[in-house]
Design an enzyme around this catalytic site. Structure first.
Site, PDB file in Angstrom:
ATOM      1  N   HIS A  16     101.934 -64.366 -57.671  1.00 18.30           N
ATOM      2  CA  HIS A  16     101.013 -63.815 -57.058  1.00 18.30           C
ATOM      3  C   HIS A  16     102.023 -63.709 -55.533  1.00 18.30           C
ATOM      4  O   HIS A  16     102.792 -64.630 -55.319  1.00 18.30           O
ATOM      5  CB  HIS A  16      99.625 -64.680 -56.223  1.00 18.30           C
ATOM      6  CG  HIS A  16      98.920 -63.842 -55.391  1.00 18.30           C
ATOM      7  ND1 HIS A  16      99.250 -63.605 -53.900  1.00 18.30           N
ATOM      8  CD2 HIS A  16      97.590 -63.268 -55.546  1.00 18.30           C
ATOM      9  CE1 HIS A  16      98.128 -63.085 -53.514  1.00 18.30           C
ATOM     10  NE2 HIS A  16      97.244 -62.588 -54.132  1.00 18.30           N
TER      11      HIS A  16
ATOM     12  N   SER B 169      92.531 -55.233 -51.544  1.00 22.94           N
ATOM     13  CA  SER B 169      91.419 -54.813 -50.514  1.00 22.94           C
ATOM     14  C   SER B 169      90.439 -54.052 -51.196  1.00 22.94           C
ATOM     15  O   SER B 169      89.952 -53.151 -50.767  1.00 22.94           O
ATOM     16  CB  SER B 169      92.246 -54.061 -49.503  1.00 22.94           C
ATOM     17  OG  SER B 169      93.223 -54.759 -48.374  1.00 22.94           O
TER      18      SER B 169
ATOM     19  N   LYS C  50      91.782 -68.097 -53.007  1.00 26.80           N
ATOM     20  CA  LYS C  50      92.818 -68.260 -52.216  1.00 26.80           C
ATOM     21  C   LYS C  50      92.545 -69.810 -51.539  1.00 26.80           C
ATOM     22  O   LYS C  50      91.724 -70.867 -52.497  1.00 26.80           O
ATOM     23  CB  LYS C  50      93.279 -67.285 -51.313  1.00 26.80           C
ATOM     24  CG  LYS C  50      93.487 -65.962 -51.690  1.00 26.80           C
ATOM     25  CD  LYS C  50      93.910 -65.108 -50.810  1.00 26.80           C
ATOM     26  CE  LYS C  50      94.324 -63.714 -51.502  1.00 26.80           C
ATOM     27  NZ  LYS C  50      94.813 -62.695 -50.828  1.00 26.80           N
TER      28      LYS C  50
ATOM     29  N   GLU D 127     101.404 -63.740 -52.395  1.00 23.23           N
ATOM     30  CA  GLU D 127     101.561 -64.819 -51.427  1.00 23.23           C
ATOM     31  C   GLU D 127     102.643 -66.044 -52.104  1.00 23.23           C
ATOM     32  O   GLU D 127     103.080 -66.787 -51.343  1.00 23.23           O
ATOM     33  CB  GLU D 127     100.280 -65.276 -51.104  1.00 23.23           C
ATOM     34  CG  GLU D 127      99.423 -64.399 -50.307  1.00 23.23           C
ATOM     35  CD  GLU D 127      98.100 -64.324 -50.475  1.00 23.23           C
ATOM     36  OE1 GLU D 127      97.298 -65.270 -50.943  1.00 23.23           O
ATOM     37  OE2 GLU D 127      97.534 -63.287 -49.759  1.00 23.23           O
TER      38      GLU D 127
ATOM     39  N   ASN E  56      89.583 -64.109 -56.500  1.00 22.78           N
ATOM     40  CA  ASN E  56      90.839 -65.203 -56.055  1.00 22.78           C
ATOM     41  C   ASN E  56      90.459 -65.639 -54.853  1.00 22.78           C
ATOM     42  O   ASN E  56      90.649 -64.991 -53.756  1.00 22.78           O
ATOM     43  CB  ASN E  56      92.131 -64.461 -56.007  1.00 22.78           C
ATOM     44  CG  ASN E  56      93.361 -65.081 -55.557  1.00 22.78           C
ATOM     45  OD1 ASN E  56      93.123 -66.339 -55.307  1.00 22.78           O
ATOM     46  ND2 ASN E  56      94.477 -64.526 -55.027  1.00 22.78           N
TER      47      ASN E  56
ATOM     48  N   GLU F  71      99.490 -55.582 -57.763  1.00 25.15           N
ATOM     49  CA  GLU F  71      99.015 -55.631 -56.386  1.00 25.15           C
ATOM     50  C   GLU F  71     100.062 -55.332 -55.347  1.00 25.15           C
ATOM     51  O   GLU F  71     100.995 -55.956 -54.845  1.00 25.15           O
ATOM     52  CB  GLU F  71      98.603 -57.110 -56.173  1.00 25.15           C
ATOM     53  CG  GLU F  71      97.759 -57.969 -56.903  1.00 25.15           C
ATOM     54  CD  GLU F  71      96.827 -58.981 -56.387  1.00 25.15           C
ATOM     55  OE1 GLU F  71      95.582 -58.802 -56.147  1.00 25.15           O
ATOM     56  OE2 GLU F  71      97.430 -59.910 -55.943  1.00 25.15           O
TER      57      GLU F  71
ATOM     58  N   GLY G 150      95.150 -58.213 -48.590  1.00 26.77           N
ATOM     59  CA  GLY G 150      94.436 -58.460 -47.348  1.00 26.77           C
ATOM     60  C   GLY G 150      94.878 -57.906 -46.110  1.00 26.77           C
ATOM     61  O   GLY G 150      94.585 -58.218 -45.060  1.00 26.77           O
TER      62      GLY G 150
END
Ligand code: PGA
Length: 261
Positions: free
Chosen positions: A101, A223, A17, A103, A15, A178, A184
């Site tokens: 996701h 991560s 991003k 985010e 991904n 996730e 991240g």
């Protein structure tokens, strides 16, 4: 789990991003294509930013690496500035799409309801949805992981008619666990922590359809790096990974893909 585990090919998804440009993408994709050329035992997907899907199609078209969108809108067309419809992704050869996701949920206020509607639109277009679920740090610390993950999954499962559930199976729907506190942050769930939640997710699917639960791939994200991938992928219910930061380095990403091969 061993017998069923063998049925599930590992899946590694990069991904990107909001990273990249034409020239750096070209190098990265070329290196990845070359680096993965000998790996035949797992499935690999790259999700670049939408404008570069054309480039992904051009550079990955002859490889075994698939490409997908980072999000999709639930509507087919209309006055939705900035939105991308599922058929637009398939037009560009996408076979996968990320949904829900963290985010998107946190920064763009997407909800379980929008994730459910987008899941529906994706499977109807023949895309393989990768539905991301996971708890925040506060929820984790409050012991609410299973409650949150269950609510995120149920929101999607509840809207799926039996007919659409079959369609979702035909397109090989994927779930991605996730934990938001691991995305991240450099903080990874331990293999045991990931396994426990993956097993919980699989049992949740089994409540709807136990045969499906054996086949559905549940990948971990948060991560993942070359140095922790192997142990995570060795867990019986971890069927691969969703890789953010480390997918921007060919060397790291190839090493992670190798761990899944
Ligand atoms: P990360 O991101 O690997 O950088 O933690 C994972 C993701 O957001 O999918």
């Amino acid at each position: 789990m061993t017998a069923t585990q063998n049925k599930r090919r590992k899946l590694v998804v990069g991904n990107w991003k909001m990273h990249g440009d034409l020239s750096s993408n070209q190098r990265l994709l070329a290196d990845i294509v070359k680096g993965l050329s000998e790996f035949n035992r797992a499935d690999y997907v790259i999700c670049p930013p939408t404008p570069y899907l054309f480039q992904a199609r051009e550079l990955l078209g002859d490889s075994k690496i698939a490409w997908g969108g980072q999000n999709v809108n639930q509507f087919e067309k209309g006055a939705f500035t900035g939105a991308v419809a599922a058929h637009m992704l398939t037009d560009l050869g996408c076979t996968y799409v990320l949904l829900g996701h963290s985010e998107r949920r946190v920064l763009f206020h997407e909800t379980n309801l929008t994730a459910a509607a987008r899941f529906d639109a994706s499977i109807k277009a023949g895309l393989t949805p990768i539905l991301c679920v996971g708890e925040t740090l506060a929820e984790h610390d409050a012991g609410l992981t299973e409650v949150i993950v269950a609510s995120q999954m149920d929101a999607v499962m509840a809207t799926l008619s039996d007919e659409n559930f079959s369609v979702a199976m035909q397109v090989n729907m994927v779930f991605a666990y996730e934990p938001v506190w691991a995305v991240g942050t450099g903080k990874t769930a331990t293999p045991e922590q990931a396994q426990a939640v993956h097993e919980f997710i699989r049992n949740r699917i089994a409540r709807r359809n136990s045969e499906a639960a054996d086949h559905v791939r549940i990948i971990y994200g948060g991560s993942i790096k070359a140095n922790n991938a192997k142990k995570l992928f060795a867990m019986p219910d971890v069927d691969g990974g969703l890789i953010g930061g480390a997918s921007l380095s060919a060397e790291e990403f190839i090493a992670i893909c190798k761990a899944a091969n």
